[in-house]
Design an enzyme around this catalytic site. Structure first.
Site, PDB file in Angstrom:
ATOM      1  N   HIS A 128      -9.708   2.770  -0.253  1.00 28.93           N
ATOM      2  CA  HIS A 128      -9.725   1.640   0.694  1.00 28.93           C
ATOM      3  C   HIS A 128     -10.894   1.742   1.679  1.00 28.93           C
ATOM      4  O   HIS A 128     -10.749   1.420   2.863  1.00 28.93           O
ATOM      5  CB  HIS A 128      -8.383   1.583   1.432  1.00 28.93           C
ATOM      6  CG  HIS A 128      -7.990   0.225   1.917  1.00 28.93           C
ATOM      7  ND1 HIS A 128      -8.567  -0.374   3.010  1.00 28.93           N
ATOM      8  CD2 HIS A 128      -7.072  -0.654   1.457  1.00 28.93           C
ATOM      9  CE1 HIS A 128      -7.994  -1.558   3.204  1.00 28.93           C
ATOM     10  NE2 HIS A 128      -7.083  -1.760   2.278  1.00 28.93           N
ATOM     11  N   GLU A 170     -11.693  -3.140  -3.021  1.00 29.56           N
ATOM     12  CA  GLU A 170     -10.649  -2.248  -3.542  1.00 29.56           C
ATOM     13  C   GLU A 170     -10.419  -2.516  -5.019  1.00 29.56           C
ATOM     14  O   GLU A 170      -9.812  -3.521  -5.382  1.00 29.56           O
ATOM     15  CB  GLU A 170      -9.339  -2.472  -2.789  1.00 29.56           C
ATOM     16  CG  GLU A 170      -9.471  -2.474  -1.290  1.00 29.56           C
ATOM     17  CD  GLU A 170      -8.306  -3.215  -0.646  1.00 29.56           C
ATOM     18  OE1 GLU A 170      -7.160  -3.083  -1.110  1.00 29.56           O
ATOM     19  OE2 GLU A 170      -8.542  -3.951   0.316  1.00 29.56           O
ATOM     20  N   HIS A 219       0.803  -1.223   0.000  1.00 27.79           N
ATOM     21  CA  HIS A 219       0.000   0.000   0.000  1.00 27.79           C
ATOM     22  C   HIS A 219       0.841   1.282   0.000  1.00 27.79           C
ATOM     23  O   HIS A 219       0.560   2.229   0.744  1.00 27.79           O
ATOM     24  CB  HIS A 219      -0.953  -0.003   1.202  1.00 27.79           C
ATOM     25  CG  HIS A 219      -2.094  -0.977   1.095  1.00 27.79           C
ATOM     26  ND1 HIS A 219      -2.491  -1.558  -0.086  1.00 27.79           N
ATOM     27  CD2 HIS A 219      -2.926  -1.487   2.060  1.00 27.79           C
ATOM     28  CE1 HIS A 219      -3.517  -2.363   0.135  1.00 27.79           C
ATOM     29  NE2 HIS A 219      -3.795  -2.339   1.425  1.00 27.79           N
TER      30      HIS A 219
HETATM   31  C1  BGC Z   1      -4.907  -6.017   2.045  1.00 29.69           C
HETATM   32  C2  BGC Z   1      -4.627  -6.807   3.296  1.00 29.69           C
HETATM   33  C3  BGC Z   1      -4.047  -5.883   4.322  1.00 29.69           C
HETATM   34  C4  BGC Z   1      -4.996  -4.747   4.562  1.00 29.69           C
HETATM   35  C5  BGC Z   1      -4.450  -3.753   5.543  1.00 29.69           C
HETATM   36  C6  BGC Z   1      -5.824  -4.904   2.391  1.00 29.69           C
HETATM   37  O1  BGC Z   1      -6.053  -4.121   1.273  1.00 29.69           O
HETATM   38  O2  BGC Z   1      -5.464  -6.833   1.055  1.00 29.69           O
HETATM   39  O3  BGC Z   1      -3.742  -7.879   3.026  1.00 29.69           O
HETATM   40  O4  BGC Z   1      -3.783  -6.595   5.525  1.00 29.69           O
HETATM   41  O5  BGC Z   1      -5.261  -4.076   3.374  1.00 29.69           O
HETATM   42  O6  BGC Z   1      -5.483  -3.000   6.070  1.00 29.69           O
END
Ligand code: BGC
Length: 354
Positions: free
Chosen positions: A187, A320, A112
């Protein structure tokens, strides 16, 4: 407080102090039925109030109680994730003969956008959009060359636009002065009961997907594309999230990347989420090739959310829209490299109904 009255959709904004010398604001879009609140800290949706079938309003996304709390948004509530959403294996990739090492913040991988991804940045509000039957706000962030290890300066613009048909349109635009991987998403986590029911296991989910990207134990794609048929990942018809959620003990729930069959369709939703109790329905449309479904598997009940409840495991589901994870290391995955002189343009629409 500035209040701009639209024909149908109103827009207002309030100030919430400052961070790194930059003002933090909360912008609210309201079409008389639905209200969407967005802060420039992380370019984050902090609340979406929608009516249930009786007309009772509730906030159906996970969020903190005050915009300032988003400076430590470890679960990525509602934010824009970038430069690259999801994982890049080892934080490594190559462009031509040039090797790059990104920051590593999830085991041995980059997740991310890294330690201080786009969700931690104070974005500039560059304009308000006021048109007949829609209102919106434009945010901008300049990501400097080398930030979190990424090549090139990148200018990114994100627009949130609420229309009078209860659709929230999110558009992403980016340009860069060196080749760089880009994969932007929002998100937001949804609980269509407004967290009255603390888990989303009773929600129905339908996905426009018959395939998914296989992953290894570190949640990084193996490169294989597998069929969902006959597995708990088959949401090609509406299925109760709770029915298969226990089938992934290592993940503690769903955390999978589904390949969309009709990416780009404004008619066939990428995802439909619904809750029979309240009657609320969310439809997601996108031009991105995939969608990550993450059922808040690691929420541990320590955060008191905007609705007043503690957020526990499986409290919400993130849908997402994005490219495939780790695409820079898989030449057979859809391209995620943005080159100078080109533009990254992408859109996702959340449509709220009962
Ligand atoms: C991911 C997860 C991650 C999470 C964190 C998600 O978008 O797919 O693997 O733990 O974000 O908040």
């Amino acid at each position: 407080m500035l209040n701009i009255n639209q024909q149908q959709v109103t827009l207002s904004h309030t100030s919430h102090g400052s961070l790194y010398g930059k003002g933090i604001y909360l912008v609210t879009l309201n079409n008389g039925k639905i209200e969407v609140s967005i802060t420039n800290l992380g370019c984050t949706i902090t609340a979406i109030h929608t009516p249930d079938r009786e007309g009772a309003l509730a906030n159906i996304v996970a969020g903190y109680r005050h915009p300032g709390q988003y400076r430590q948004n470890d679960y990525y509530f509602g934010c824009v994730v970038g430069r690259y959403a999801n994982r890049i294996a080892g934080g490594k990739f190559a462009i031509g003969h040039e090797q790059y090492q990104l920051s590593v913040n999830n085991g041995t991988n980059h997740l991310h956008g890294g330690v201080e991804g786009f969700h931690t940045k104070v974005w500039a509000i560059t304009s308000f959009i006021r048109r007949e039957k829609e209102s919106g706000v434009m945010f901008e962030y300049l990501s400097p060359d080398g930030e979190e290890g990424y090549p090139g300066n990148m200018r990114v613009k994100v627009k949130y636009l609420l229309d009078s048909d209860n659709r929230l349109h999110i558009t992403y635009h980016a340009v860069a002065d060196k080749q760089t991987p880009v994969n932007l998403t929002n998100h937001s986590y949804f609980n269509l009961t407004g967290f009255d029911t603390p888990v989303i296991t009773g929600h129905l989910l339908q996905l426009d997907a018959v395939q998914y990207t296989e992953k290894n134990a570190e949640n990084v794609p193996t490169g294989n594309i597998l069929s969902v048929a006959g597995t708990p990942l088959d949401f090609s018809k509406p299925a109760r999230i709770g029915d298969g959620i226990d089938q992934f003990p290592a993940d503690r729930g769903y955390d999978h990347n589904f390949i969309l069959t009709h990416a780009g369709s404004k008619v066939i939703p990428a995802a439909i989420l619904s809750d029979a109790g309240t009657g609320r329905i969310l439809r997601v449309y996108t031009d991105k090739p995939a969608i990550q479904v993450y059922t808040a598997n690691w929420w541990d009940g320590t955060i008191r959310g905007q609705q007043g409840q503690m957020y526990g495991q499986h409290g919400a589901v993130a849908l997402e829209t994005q490219s495939f994870p780790d695409s820079p290391n898989h030449s057979r995955f859809p391209n995620t490299l943005l080159s100078p002189g080109q533009a990254y343009d992408s859109w996702t629409t959340f449509e709220f109904a009962v």
